[in-house]
Design a protein around this motif. Structure first.
Motif, PDB file in Angstrom:
ATOM      1  N   LEU A   7      10.904 213.661  52.342  1.00  0.00           N
ATOM      2  CA  LEU A   7       9.942 214.018  51.299  1.00  0.00           C
ATOM      3  C   LEU A   7       8.519 213.790  51.782  1.00  0.00           C
ATOM      4  O   LEU A   7       7.631 214.635  51.575  1.00  0.00           O
ATOM      5  CB  LEU A   7      10.216 213.188  50.045  1.00  0.00           C
ATOM      6  CG  LEU A   7       9.271 213.435  48.849  1.00  0.00           C
ATOM      7  CD1 LEU A   7       9.328 214.894  48.420  1.00  0.00           C
ATOM      8  CD2 LEU A   7       9.638 212.506  47.685  1.00  0.00           C
ATOM      9  N   ALA A   8       8.278 212.660  52.452  1.00  0.00           N
ATOM     10  CA  ALA A   8       6.940 212.372  52.989  1.00  0.00           C
ATOM     11  C   ALA A   8       6.543 213.413  54.030  1.00  0.00           C
ATOM     12  O   ALA A   8       5.390 213.863  54.066  1.00  0.00           O
ATOM     13  CB  ALA A   8       6.924 210.976  53.605  1.00  0.00           C
ATOM     14  N   TYR A  11       5.481 216.646  52.317  1.00  0.00           N
ATOM     15  CA  TYR A  11       4.106 216.547  51.800  1.00  0.00           C
ATOM     16  C   TYR A  11       3.094 216.651  52.956  1.00  0.00           C
ATOM     17  O   TYR A  11       2.040 217.282  52.815  1.00  0.00           O
ATOM     18  CB  TYR A  11       3.907 215.223  51.067  1.00  0.00           C
ATOM     19  CG  TYR A  11       4.428 215.211  49.648  1.00  0.00           C
ATOM     20  CD1 TYR A  11       4.077 216.201  48.739  1.00  0.00           C
ATOM     21  CD2 TYR A  11       5.255 214.180  49.209  1.00  0.00           C
ATOM     22  CE1 TYR A  11       4.545 216.182  47.434  1.00  0.00           C
ATOM     23  CE2 TYR A  11       5.738 214.152  47.894  1.00  0.00           C
ATOM     24  CZ  TYR A  11       5.375 215.158  47.013  1.00  0.00           C
ATOM     25  OH  TYR A  11       5.841 215.129  45.725  1.00  0.00           O
ATOM     26  N   GLN A  14       2.417 220.087  54.015  1.00  0.00           N
ATOM     27  CA  GLN A  14       1.564 220.770  53.034  1.00  0.00           C
ATOM     28  C   GLN A  14       0.131 220.228  53.043  1.00  0.00           C
ATOM     29  O   GLN A  14      -0.684 220.623  52.225  1.00  0.00           O
ATOM     30  CB  GLN A  14       2.157 220.595  51.631  1.00  0.00           C
ATOM     31  CG  GLN A  14       3.519 221.234  51.446  1.00  0.00           C
ATOM     32  CD  GLN A  14       4.153 220.896  50.103  1.00  0.00           C
ATOM     33  OE1 GLN A  14       3.595 220.138  49.296  1.00  0.00           O
ATOM     34  NE2 GLN A  14       5.314 221.459  49.844  1.00  0.00           N
ATOM     35  N   ASN A  16      -0.751 217.436  52.094  1.00  0.00           N
ATOM     36  CA  ASN A  16      -0.940 216.569  50.934  1.00  0.00           C
ATOM     37  C   ASN A  16      -0.665 215.137  51.384  1.00  0.00           C
ATOM     38  O   ASN A  16       0.378 214.540  51.096  1.00  0.00           O
ATOM     39  CB  ASN A  16       0.020 216.969  49.804  1.00  0.00           C
ATOM     40  CG  ASN A  16      -0.296 216.261  48.499  1.00  0.00           C
ATOM     41  OD1 ASN A  16      -1.044 215.280  48.470  1.00  0.00           O
ATOM     42  ND2 ASN A  16       0.273 216.749  47.399  1.00  0.00           N
ATOM     43  N   LEU A  18      -2.119 212.267  50.650  1.00  0.00           N
ATOM     44  CA  LEU A  18      -2.080 211.215  49.634  1.00  0.00           C
ATOM     45  C   LEU A  18      -0.683 211.086  49.034  1.00  0.00           C
ATOM     46  O   LEU A  18      -0.173 209.969  48.845  1.00  0.00           O
ATOM     47  CB  LEU A  18      -3.111 211.500  48.546  1.00  0.00           C
ATOM     48  CG  LEU A  18      -4.570 211.219  48.903  1.00  0.00           C
ATOM     49  CD1 LEU A  18      -5.496 211.697  47.791  1.00  0.00           C
ATOM     50  CD2 LEU A  18      -4.780 209.727  49.152  1.00  0.00           C
ATOM     51  N   ALA A  19      -0.055 212.223  48.755  1.00  0.00           N
ATOM     52  CA  ALA A  19       1.302 212.187  48.216  1.00  0.00           C
ATOM     53  C   ALA A  19       2.271 211.624  49.245  1.00  0.00           C
ATOM     54  O   ALA A  19       3.175 210.849  48.912  1.00  0.00           O
ATOM     55  CB  ALA A  19       1.731 213.590  47.781  1.00  0.00           C
ATOM     56  N   SER A  20       2.067 212.017  50.496  1.00  0.00           N
ATOM     57  CA  SER A  20       2.912 211.499  51.576  1.00  0.00           C
ATOM     58  C   SER A  20       2.788 209.982  51.672  1.00  0.00           C
ATOM     59  O   SER A  20       3.790 209.265  51.820  1.00  0.00           O
ATOM     60  CB  SER A  20       2.512 212.150  52.896  1.00  0.00           C
ATOM     61  OG  SER A  20       3.305 211.667  53.961  1.00  0.00           O
ATOM     62  N   ARG A  22       1.925 207.887  49.278  1.00  0.00           N
ATOM     63  CA  ARG A  22       2.564 207.250  48.123  1.00  0.00           C
ATOM     64  C   ARG A  22       4.068 207.085  48.354  1.00  0.00           C
ATOM     65  O   ARG A  22       4.644 206.029  48.053  1.00  0.00           O
ATOM     66  CB  ARG A  22       2.298 208.066  46.855  1.00  0.00           C
ATOM     67  CG  ARG A  22       0.890 207.888  46.299  1.00  0.00           C
ATOM     68  CD  ARG A  22       0.778 208.424  44.879  1.00  0.00           C
ATOM     69  NE  ARG A  22       0.902 209.873  44.834  1.00  0.00           N
ATOM     70  CZ  ARG A  22      -0.119 210.714  44.928  1.00  0.00           C
ATOM     71  NH1 ARG A  22      -1.355 210.243  45.070  1.00  0.00           N
ATOM     72  NH2 ARG A  22       0.083 212.016  44.859  1.00  0.00           N
ATOM     73  N   VAL A  23       4.696 208.120  48.904  1.00  0.00           N
ATOM     74  CA  VAL A  23       6.129 208.062  49.189  1.00  0.00           C
ATOM     75  C   VAL A  23       6.417 207.014  50.259  1.00  0.00           C
ATOM     76  O   VAL A  23       7.367 206.222  50.148  1.00  0.00           O
ATOM     77  CB  VAL A  23       6.657 209.438  49.632  1.00  0.00           C
ATOM     78  CG1 VAL A  23       8.109 209.342  50.100  1.00  0.00           C
ATOM     79  CG2 VAL A  23       6.540 210.446  48.496  1.00  0.00           C
TER      80      VAL A  23
END
Length: 287
Positions: A7-8, A11, A14, A16, A18-20, A22-23
């Motif tokens: 999942l990281a 992200y 993409q 992204n 910051l989302a990476s 967080r994961v």
């Protein structure tokens, strides 16, 4: 663990980051002794710091987080080479960290053994730090171990020049330019040397090669333009100045000098055309 890593990564692909992050923070919390989770998180912070859309006020903080993450990774697994490489990517470009970078590479050599890559890194760091004798020795060693990499030739040439050994510097840079035609640094290095010697035809050859293989480098177009002015190839020079200008608006200063040089060479009509074009430097309209 695998699902969070995937999942990281998704992200990250993409952009992204910051989302990476967080994961990956969740992953690190679940597996606090996992060196790889620590490493991937450090990588994400560095990618965020280097992102063109990153908040400038956060860049330094994110680089420091990445640096700490690489350090923590090495603490958890001292044989994980990628963590050393990650640290070097940050500190070797910071002049005040030269001694830290040298110590880290020495540590890598002690742990992983001498290699062409480690010598290449030392060669570059010594050269940047101004340790000329050490730079020459390690650059020569790096060339022996990695003869098909241009960087050590370039650093060796620059080191010789710093030591006022201009003939050696010239010889090594020309060798690099002939051997590595796709290397912008090798071509531009040789071109600049011939420019300083006022050997404009030969300098132009190297600038032209740099343009062919690295057309995004404004320095190649600018150098070519300046040589063509000296060779009274004014129309061709104007084309190159325009291209350099479109790639980097700061070229306007050299563009103005070029216009003045054209006028001093007796081509006032062409000088006027130069003036009409350099006024567009930095505008959205390509000259």
């Amino acid at each position: 663990r695998r699902g969070l890593l995937l999942l990281a990564k998704a992200y990250g692909l993409q952009k992204n980051f910051l989302a990476s992050i967080r994961v990956l923070e969740i992953l690190k919390g679940k597996f606090p002794v996992d060196y790889y989770a620590e490493f991937v998180l450090a990588e994400a912070y560095l990618m965020l710091a280097n992102s063109p859309t990153s908040d400038p006020s956060q860049k330094r903080q994110n680089r420091e987080r990445a640096l700490q993450g690489y350090h923590d990774t090495r603490e958890k697994n001292k044989d994980f080479l990628a963590a050393y490489e990650g640290t070097l990517r940050i500190i070797e470009v910071t002049p005040e960290s030269n001694s830290d970078a040298i110590n880290l590479v020495q540590d890598m050599i002690n742990r992983f053994g001498l290699s062409g890559r480690s010598q290449q890194r030392l060669c570059h760091i010594y050269r940047m730090a101004g340790y000329v004798k050490k730079a020459v020795d390690t650059c020569e060693s790096a060339i022996t171990l990695l003869p098909n990499e241009p960087d050590s030739y370039i650093d060796l040439s620059v080191s010789y020049k710093m030591h006022e050994e201009h003939l050696r510097a010239h010889s090594v840079m020309v060798e690099a330019a002939k051997k590595f035609q796709k290397s912008a640094e090798a071509q531009l290095g040789a071109a600049d040397m011939f420019w300083e010697l006022k050997n404009f035809p030969t300098a132009l050859e190297y600038y032209e090669t740099a343009k062919t293989h690295n057309p995004e480098r404004f320095e190649a177009w600018l150098g070519s333009a300046k040589c063509k002015v000296e060779l009274s190839k004014f129309k061709e020079a104007l084309i190159d100045f325009r291209e350099a200008c479109s790639l980097n608006s700061k070229v306007i200063t050299e563009f103005k000098r070029g216009s003045g040089r054209v006028r001093s060479l007796g081509a006032s009509d062409m000088s006027s055309k130069f003036e009409e074009s350099y006024g567009l430097c930095g505008s959205k309209e390509k000259p």
